[in-house]
Design an enzyme around this catalytic site. Structure first.
Site, PDB file in Angstrom:
ATOM      1  N   HIS A  97       7.714 -32.219   5.102  1.00 11.39           N
ATOM      2  CA  HIS A  97       7.681 -31.379   4.170  1.00 11.39           C
ATOM      3  C   HIS A  97       7.937 -29.950   4.731  1.00 11.39           C
ATOM      4  O   HIS A  97       7.671 -28.813   4.279  1.00 11.39           O
ATOM      5  CB  HIS A  97       5.982 -31.836   3.931  1.00 11.39           C
ATOM      6  N   ASP A  98       9.115 -30.269   5.958  1.00 10.88           N
ATOM      7  CA  ASP A  98       9.176 -28.910   6.476  1.00 10.88           C
ATOM      8  C   ASP A  98      10.708 -28.638   6.275  1.00 10.88           C
ATOM      9  O   ASP A  98      11.492 -27.982   6.852  1.00 10.88           O
ATOM     10  CB  ASP A  98       8.849 -28.713   7.343  1.00 10.88           C
ATOM     11  N   ASP A 139      -2.571 -37.183   8.895  1.00 10.71           N
ATOM     12  CA  ASP A 139      -2.158 -35.607   9.664  1.00 10.71           C
ATOM     13  C   ASP A 139      -3.657 -35.554  10.731  1.00 10.71           C
ATOM     14  O   ASP A 139      -3.923 -34.989  10.096  1.00 10.71           O
ATOM     15  CB  ASP A 139      -1.619 -35.095   8.688  1.00 10.71           C
ATOM     16  N   GLU A 181       4.495 -34.905  16.413  1.00 10.03           N
ATOM     17  CA  GLU A 181       5.542 -33.943  16.010  1.00 10.03           C
ATOM     18  C   GLU A 181       6.068 -33.350  17.215  1.00 10.03           C
ATOM     19  O   GLU A 181       5.019 -32.938  17.894  1.00 10.03           O
ATOM     20  CB  GLU A 181       5.689 -33.500  14.794  1.00 10.03           C
ATOM     21  N   ASP A 225       0.090 -33.212  14.747  1.00 10.85           N
ATOM     22  CA  ASP A 225       1.138 -32.400  14.460  1.00 10.85           C
ATOM     23  C   ASP A 225       1.288 -31.560  15.811  1.00 10.85           C
ATOM     24  O   ASP A 225       0.748 -31.135  16.717  1.00 10.85           O
ATOM     25  CB  ASP A 225       0.350 -31.299  13.114  1.00 10.85           C
TER      26      ASP A 225
HETATM   27  C1  GLC Z   1       4.130 -28.428  11.607  1.00  9.11           C
HETATM   28  C2  GLC Z   1       3.689 -29.133  10.295  1.00  9.11           C
HETATM   29  C3  GLC Z   1       4.168 -27.649   9.172  1.00  9.11           C
HETATM   30  C4  GLC Z   1       2.731 -26.478   9.615  1.00  9.11           C
HETATM   31  C5  GLC Z   1       2.805 -26.608  11.026  1.00  9.11           C
HETATM   32  C6  GLC Z   1       1.494 -25.809  11.878  1.00  9.11           C
HETATM   33  O1  GLC Z   1       5.071 -28.223  11.281  1.00  9.11           O
HETATM   34  O2  GLC Z   1       4.575 -30.188   9.738  1.00  9.11           O
HETATM   35  O3  GLC Z   1       4.221 -27.865   7.626  1.00  9.11           O
HETATM   36  O4  GLC Z   1       2.741 -25.386   9.014  1.00  9.11           O
HETATM   37  O5  GLC Z   1       2.895 -27.824  12.141  1.00  9.11           O
HETATM   38  O6  GLC Z   1       0.511 -26.912  11.495  1.00  9.11           O
END
Ligand code: GLC
Length: 543
Positions: free
Chosen positions: A319-320, A95, A245, A195
């Site tokens: 995880h979010d 990641d 993402e 990310d």
């Molecule tokens: C993404 C991750 C999340 C994190 C954010 C900032 O959305 O999945 O867990 O808090 O980025 O890095």
């Protein structure tokens, strides 16, 4: 190279398996569970970050991209994980948090100490403490800027104040990031998840947003496609599996990100389908899910991406996000049925499916009753914001109970022993009580389990080209209870019919089919004319 017949399993290492009794999951814990993952049939593991980090945002605040946080293990452990996974035919995806670094990162520390070259690694703006450079809001609440007294400058942080945004306009920053990718590729890492990667390209001029929180100025920004293409090419990762993402993105942009001809990424995550229960688009306002909107979103995205050769990463959980069986399913009365139906609804779509740890056994939301049980920085911030807005404690806790990211961060439920077999110490975060029933051990003994069903979905992708490669078309597009589509490949056709709700309904069919997989029906059963769907019933059928 495409990844159409692959399945990715996401691990949140802090909550997966603790090997040394300190209450935190670790890399050796993942090694212990590789046989479990091989048996499930997954091709890749994407692990959320375990690099050196102050853990303000659970590792998404990276202080050193080249070294492992001792809490998770050592470089030797990591090398062993990569090698052991490979022996089982599983590739590791790392990641990469490249939109921002922790403010403890050496680059930021040098910037703070006055080094101009490193200040140019971030987004600093001259100013006075009484005037924010723009009115943008951080994704975790509060202003997106922080003032540094001794520099007389503000820095941008789209997330927590300890997560400073990098300046991708600076070619030196881009070189540093490519070097990190080369390093991990050399170590044997097989892919990357990037990310919030569609936020990396900021505007030339920073201005106030009078319509929103500022996101329209930096989402899918002006140079993002160039930057990603350059990164992939120069770092030599174009043949690896990569997923971006994408926050608040568009189909048009995702087509570009994931179209093989563009050489940017292999696929994208988008989140539009996970906002159908946000009232007025607000995460912290509860609403019943709007299934019509959900069906429409799937149609638009699946067809839009297909039309221009884009590729989706399909998922419900990470995880979010709260647990899907508690969110769109019924974790009390139709726990098994709804978990299987939800899995089917996305695993047969056109895209590469991602399974988040525990989803394959139907893990539920955390059911916390007190704010002291929460750990997530976003949840703790918003709890205060909700109280300040005038909500009672009960109301605020109810909202967190449905929306907090901690719902998915509870320990993996391995068995019914104390702390769900996750740790012999005190876990950093608590499990819901239901671990005594919902756990891997129980499901291994049940041939009808959710776990077994996931195995069958994965196996179906491997043996049926309509699932991995087929063209998609939707059936009965105005329905708000049934989600139905066909996949066709080389004249071979399958259809998928899912009932989103807890009431029965009926779906007409255009011929005779037999059942490949279902959560009530038996494999091989013949159906024609129409099917009556029981609550949360689903079918995968073949002509
Ligand atoms: C993404 C991750 C999340 C994190 C954010 C900032 O959305 O999945 O867990 O808090 O980025 O890095």
């Amino acid at each position: 190279m495409n990844f159409k017949d692959k399945v990715v399993y996401q691990i949140y290492p802090k909550s997966f398996q603790d090997s040394n009794g300190d209450g935190l999951g670790d890399i050796r814990g993942i090694i212990e569970k590789l046989d479990y993952l091989q048996d499930l049939g997954v091709d890749y593991i994407w692990s959320t970050p375990f690099f050196i980090s102050p853990q303000k945002d659970n590792g998404y605040d990276v202080a050193d991209y080249y070294n492992i946080d001792l809490r998770f293990g050592t470089m030797k452990d990591l090398e062993e994980l990569i090698a052991e996974a490979e022996k089982r035919g599983i590739g590791l995806m790392f990641d990469m948090v490249f939109n921002h670094t922790s403010t403890e990162h050496e680059w930021f520390q040098k910037a703070l100490a006055g080094d101009k070259a490193y200040q140019d690694y971030y987004i600093f703006k001259e100013g006075t403490p009484d005037k924010l450079p723009t009115n943008w809001i951080s994704k975790f609440g509060g202003p997106a800027w922080q003032y540094v007294e001794n520099l007389g400058k503000w820095y941008l942080h789209l997330f927590d104040v300890t997560q400073a945004d990098l300046n991708w306009e600076n070619p030196k920053v881009r070189e540093e990031l490519k070097e990190i990718l080369r390093f991990w590729k050399k170590k044997g890492v097989k892919g990357f998840r990037f990310d919030v990667v569609n936020l990396i390209s900021k505007p030339e001029v920073f201005e106030d947003d009078f319509e929103g929180d500022g996101r329209r100025f930096y989402t899918d920004g002006r140079h993002v496609h160039e930057f990603l293409q350059e990164l992939a090419e120069d770092a030599g990762i174009t043949d690896m599996i990569t997923v971006g993402e994408m926050s608040s993105t568009s189909i048009e942009n995702c087509v570009r990100y994931s179209n093989p001809a563009a050489g940017e990424l292999s696929m994208c995550f988008n989140f539009h389908h996970l906002k159908v229960d946000y009232k007025d688009g607000q995460k912290w306002e509860l609403m019943n899910p709007d299934y019509k909107a959900l069906n429409q979103l799937y149609q638009e995205w699946q067809l839009g991406m297909q039309k221009n050769d884009g590729w989706n990463a399909v998922f419900w959980c990470n995880h979010d996000q709260p647990r899907i069986v508690s969110r769109l399913g019924d974790d009390q009365n139709y726990w098994k049925e709804s978990a299987k139906m939800l899995a089917t609804s996305i695993h047969m779509l056109r895209g590469t499916p991602y399974i988040y740890q525990g989803e394959e056994i139907g893990m539920t939301n955390a059911s916390y009753t007190d704010i002291s049980q929460y750990r997530d920085i976003e949840s703790l911030n918003y709890y205060q914001i909700l109280l300040e807005e005038g909500k009672t404690k009960e109301e605020a806790l109810k909202i967190l109970g449905a929306r907090s990211r901690d719902n998915s961060r509870t320990p993996m439920q391995w068995d019914d022993s104390e702390y769900a077999g996750f740790t012999t110490g005190t876990p950093w975060i608590h499990s819901p009580e239901n671990y005594k029933v919902i756990n891997v051990k129980n499901q291994m003994e049940d041939e009808n389990s959710i776990h077994q069903y996931y195995k069958e979905l994965i196996a179906l992708r491997k043996k049926n080209k309509a699932v991995s490669e087929g063209e998609i078309a939707f059936i009965d597009t105005e329905n708000d209870q049934i989600f139905a589509y066909k996949r066709v490949c080389e004249g071979h056709e399958i259809a998928v019919v899912c009932n989103w709700k807890n009431t029965a309904c009926e779906q007409k069919l255009d011929g005779t089919y037999h059942v490949l997989l279902g959560n009530y029906a038996k494999t091989g059963q013949e159906i024609c004319g129409s099917i009556r769907l029981r609550p949360y019933e689903c079918y995968v059928i073949e002509r």
